[in-house]
Design a protein around this motif. Structure first.
Motif, PDB file in Angstrom:
ATOM      1  N   LEU A  94      -3.037 -16.198 -35.440  1.00 54.36           N
ATOM      2  CA  LEU A  94      -2.832 -15.162 -36.459  1.00 54.36           C
ATOM      3  C   LEU A  94      -4.107 -14.344 -36.663  1.00 54.36           C
ATOM      4  N   ALA A  95      -5.263 -15.038 -36.679  1.00 59.96           N
ATOM      5  CA  ALA A  95      -6.528 -14.337 -36.883  1.00 59.96           C
ATOM      6  C   ALA A  95      -6.776 -13.348 -35.747  1.00 59.96           C
ATOM      7  N   MET A  96      -6.496 -13.784 -34.503  1.00 54.51           N
ATOM      8  CA  MET A  96      -6.711 -12.895 -33.359  1.00 54.51           C
ATOM      9  C   MET A  96      -5.794 -11.678 -33.440  1.00 54.51           C
ATOM     10  N   SER A  97      -4.539 -11.903 -33.831  1.00 54.45           N
ATOM     11  CA  SER A  97      -3.635 -10.749 -33.879  1.00 54.45           C
ATOM     12  C   SER A  97      -4.058  -9.807 -35.005  1.00 54.45           C
ATOM     13  N   SER A  98      -4.678 -10.344 -36.062  1.00 53.14           N
ATOM     14  CA  SER A  98      -5.124  -9.447 -37.128  1.00 53.14           C
ATOM     15  C   SER A  98      -6.370  -8.672 -36.704  1.00 53.14           C
ATOM     16  N   ILE A  99      -7.183  -9.242 -35.816  1.00 53.58           N
ATOM     17  CA  ILE A  99      -8.324  -8.467 -35.297  1.00 53.58           C
ATOM     18  C   ILE A  99      -7.822  -7.397 -34.331  1.00 53.58           C
ATOM     19  N   GLY A 100      -6.720  -7.720 -33.629  1.00 56.61           N
ATOM     20  CA  GLY A 100      -6.137  -6.751 -32.707  1.00 56.61           C
ATOM     21  C   GLY A 100      -5.755  -5.438 -33.386  1.00 56.61           C
ATOM     22  N   VAL A 101      -5.420  -5.496 -34.672  1.00 62.84           N
ATOM     23  CA  VAL A 101      -5.079  -4.277 -35.406  1.00 62.84           C
ATOM     24  C   VAL A 101      -6.255  -3.293 -35.387  1.00 62.84           C
ATOM     25  N   TYR A 102      -7.475  -3.843 -35.437  1.00 62.94           N
ATOM     26  CA  TYR A 102      -8.652  -2.973 -35.442  1.00 62.94           C
ATOM     27  C   TYR A 102      -8.706  -2.078 -34.214  1.00 62.94           C
ATOM     28  N   ALA A 103      -8.330  -2.650 -33.066  1.00 61.84           N
ATOM     29  CA  ALA A 103      -8.405  -1.881 -31.830  1.00 61.84           C
ATOM     30  C   ALA A 103      -7.594  -0.601 -31.972  1.00 61.84           C
ATOM     31  N   ILE A 104      -6.375  -0.738 -32.492  1.00 59.65           N
ATOM     32  CA  ILE A 104      -5.490   0.420 -32.597  1.00 59.65           C
ATOM     33  C   ILE A 104      -5.982   1.374 -33.681  1.00 59.65           C
ATOM     34  N   THR A 105      -6.385   0.818 -34.827  1.00 56.89           N
ATOM     35  CA  THR A 105      -6.884   1.662 -35.918  1.00 56.89           C
ATOM     36  C   THR A 105      -8.098   2.464 -35.470  1.00 56.89           C
ATOM     37  N   LEU A 106      -9.048   1.783 -34.820  1.00 60.51           N
ATOM     38  CA  LEU A 106     -10.282   2.466 -34.417  1.00 60.51           C
ATOM     39  C   LEU A 106     -10.026   3.446 -33.282  1.00 60.51           C
ATOM     40  N   ALA A 107      -9.099   3.098 -32.377  1.00 64.24           N
ATOM     41  CA  ALA A 107      -8.782   4.029 -31.294  1.00 64.24           C
ATOM     42  C   ALA A 107      -8.312   5.351 -31.875  1.00 64.24           C
TER      43      ALA A 107
END
Lengths: 346, 185
Positions: A122-135
């Protein structure tokens, strides 16, 4: 030092396994969706077009990397790397087969067996959100920004539903370790029906729906709705940087399917027989068979359902999925309480 | 490894691998925290906050508190800060520096003072509680033990804290709903 050598071997093996899987995954999706849409699909590169993904990958490497003039360069390049990183790291805790015993030492087939594996996922998937937001933000352009705000709102909402869907599973098996969760599903009910967690059917359904949303797959691919916001968060991306986003999405699809298998379909469990080598191999086969079945279901859904409207999507997440999962948690808790302590009036 | 605080020399301290790992985590954490308040770009400032929180999570992992470490990642980095980021992006998200982002002296001095006091209180209570005890790094505590303590001995404080969160939630709804009360409909 042997600890580091073993860890290195595990990580390299996991990486190669994932890359080959993704290569196949993209091809299988394109072929299967072609069948569903009554067309042929890729058929030029290699037998049945199986090398098409490889050809596309090589092409991406040679393409010009365009960075928009208004982009924030560090984050623009960092975002796809982060997307790939979290997708790869998630896979590390997934056990792809039963532990193998060599010379009395048992080797787990998860690259690392964390005792809080589920929380890590769950923690990894929540960090994955950053990739899309920052992109979206780093592109310095309006469509990516809208796409990334959409995507992050969607992913945060469905992450909540996903987390809540997992709680009954954790309560039922009493562990956050993915290996322990599979081991808890080994027996049978009455010697016939396998004792898989799919008995927690509402959790299974909610998890799958949230899985579609987490991976930005149709019918929840609002983040890249072509008619409205061009390509969404990856509008400005090209060449290998785009390919990284693409690969990360497919790795995430595999991860979600694998985690669904582990949590609800008994992971590697299945009939095991024959000589030792076959006994090592069969659990891996069962695990992959179940995982691929779910992946095909993902593709089938993509071909069948139209994209949802954004307000419907958010309303569905917050007003239906989350309340239903909360009620389900309470029901499971009461049932487990009965099993543990007996009826309160007894 | 020496067992008493008095016998530890600087050389002993540096001979311990765990201390090097500690420094490797601590420096980026402090740097991230410093840049969070000093950065001129609001999105960058939020990302430095992520670095600081990530360092905190890594510190918990090092102490063997894996559950708390990953919860910090999940809740603070994965939910709270990403909501900050979204809020900024929906309202204003300029690329490049912003001149007006820093406050004047009348805000900076009390803020620094308050941070100093907070640091002193936390540092004081940590030294008071754990003082001379040596914590073995990387030895995981079991989540079940944590749950037994949290839902056994500390059940009342735990529930009280969740009521504070509930109050904050209701407050948030009240603030967000204010426009409707004005009779727009």
């Amino acid at each position: 030092m042997s600890f580091f050598i073993e860890a290195g071997i595990r990580v390299v093996f996991a990486f190669v396994f994932l890359m080959v899987t993704v290569l196949l995954l993209v091809w299988v999706e394109r072929k299967f969706i072609s069948d569903l849409q009554n067309r042929i699909g890729p058929d030029r590169a290699g037998p049945f077009g199986i090398l098409q993904t490889l050809a596309d990958g090589v092409k991406s490497f040679f393409k010009e990397g365009i960075i928009p003039a208004r982009a924030d360069v560090v984050l623009f390049i960092g975002a796809p790397v982060l997307a790939m990183l979290t997708a790869l790291l998630t896979f590390l805790v997934i056990p792809i087969g039963a532990p193998i015993e060599i010379n009395g030492v048992s080797y787990s087939l998860a690259a690392m067996d964390l005792n809080i594996g589920l929380l890590y996922v769950l923690a990894m998937s929540s960090i994955g959100v950053y990739a899309i937001t920052l992109a979206g933000w780093a592109s310095g352009s309006k469509y990516p920004l809208i796409g990334s705000v959409r995507a992050s709102a969607q992913m945060i909402s469905y992450e909540a539903a996903m987390g809540l869907a997992l709680i009954p599973v954790v309560m039922f098996t009493g562990s956050l370790s993915l290996v322990a969760i599979v081991e808890a599903q080994q027996g049978t009910f009455g010697g016939v029906i396998p004792a898989w967690n799919i008995v927690l059917l509402p959790s299974f359904v909610i998890f799958l729906i949230a899985g579609f949303a987490e991976t930005n797959r149709p019918p929840f691919d609002l983040a890249e709705a072509e008619q409205e916001i061009v390509g969404g968060y990856h509008t400005e991306y090209s060449g290998m940087k785009f390919a990284l986003f693409f690969l990360a999405e497919y790795i995430n699809v595999f991860n979600i399917a694998a985690i669904t298998t582990v949590l609800f379909l008994g992971g590697w469990s299945g009939p095991v027989f024959g000589p030792t080598v076959l006994q090592w191999f069969l659990p891996v086969f069962w695990f992959l068979a179940k995982t691929w079945l779910i992946i095909l279901f993902f593709v089938w859904v993509r071909a069948s359902l139209p994209r949802m409207r954004y307000d419907h999507l958010m309303a569905f997440g917050w007003k239906k999925l989350i309340p239903v999962s909360l009620v389900w948690i309470i029901l499971v808790a009461v049932a487990l309480g009965f099993r543990e302590f007996g009826a309160p009036w007894a | 490894m020496p067992t008493l605080m008095e016998t530890v020399t600087m050389a002993d301290w540096f001979r311990e691998t765990a201390n090097w790992v500690f420094l490797l985590i601590a420096f980026p954490t402090v740097f991230g925290a410093w840049r969070t308040v000093s950065s001129d770009n609001i999105v960058r400032a939020v990302l430095y906050l992520v670095v600081a929180l990530g360092g905190t999570a890594a510190m918990f992992l090092m102490l063997g508190a894996a559950f708390i470490g990953w919860t910090v990642v999940l809740v603070y980095i994965g939910a709270v800060v990403i909501l900050f980021l979204m809020g900024i992006m929906i309202t204003r998200a300029p690329l490049g520096a912003e001149a007006k982002l820093s406050h004047g002296r009348e805000v900076k001095v009390p803020a620094a003072l308050l941070s100093g006091i907070l640091f002193a209180v936390i540092a004081g209570s940590v030294v008071d509680a754990f003082g001379a005890s040596i914590i073995r790094p990387f030895e995981p505590t079991l989540t079940t033990d944590l749950a037994n303590v949290l839902f056994g001995r500390f059940i009342i404080p735990f529930e009280v804290v969740s009521f504070v969160l509930l109050a904050a939630l209701i407050g948030g709804i009240v603030l967000a709903r204010q426009d409707d009360v004005g009779g727009l409909e």
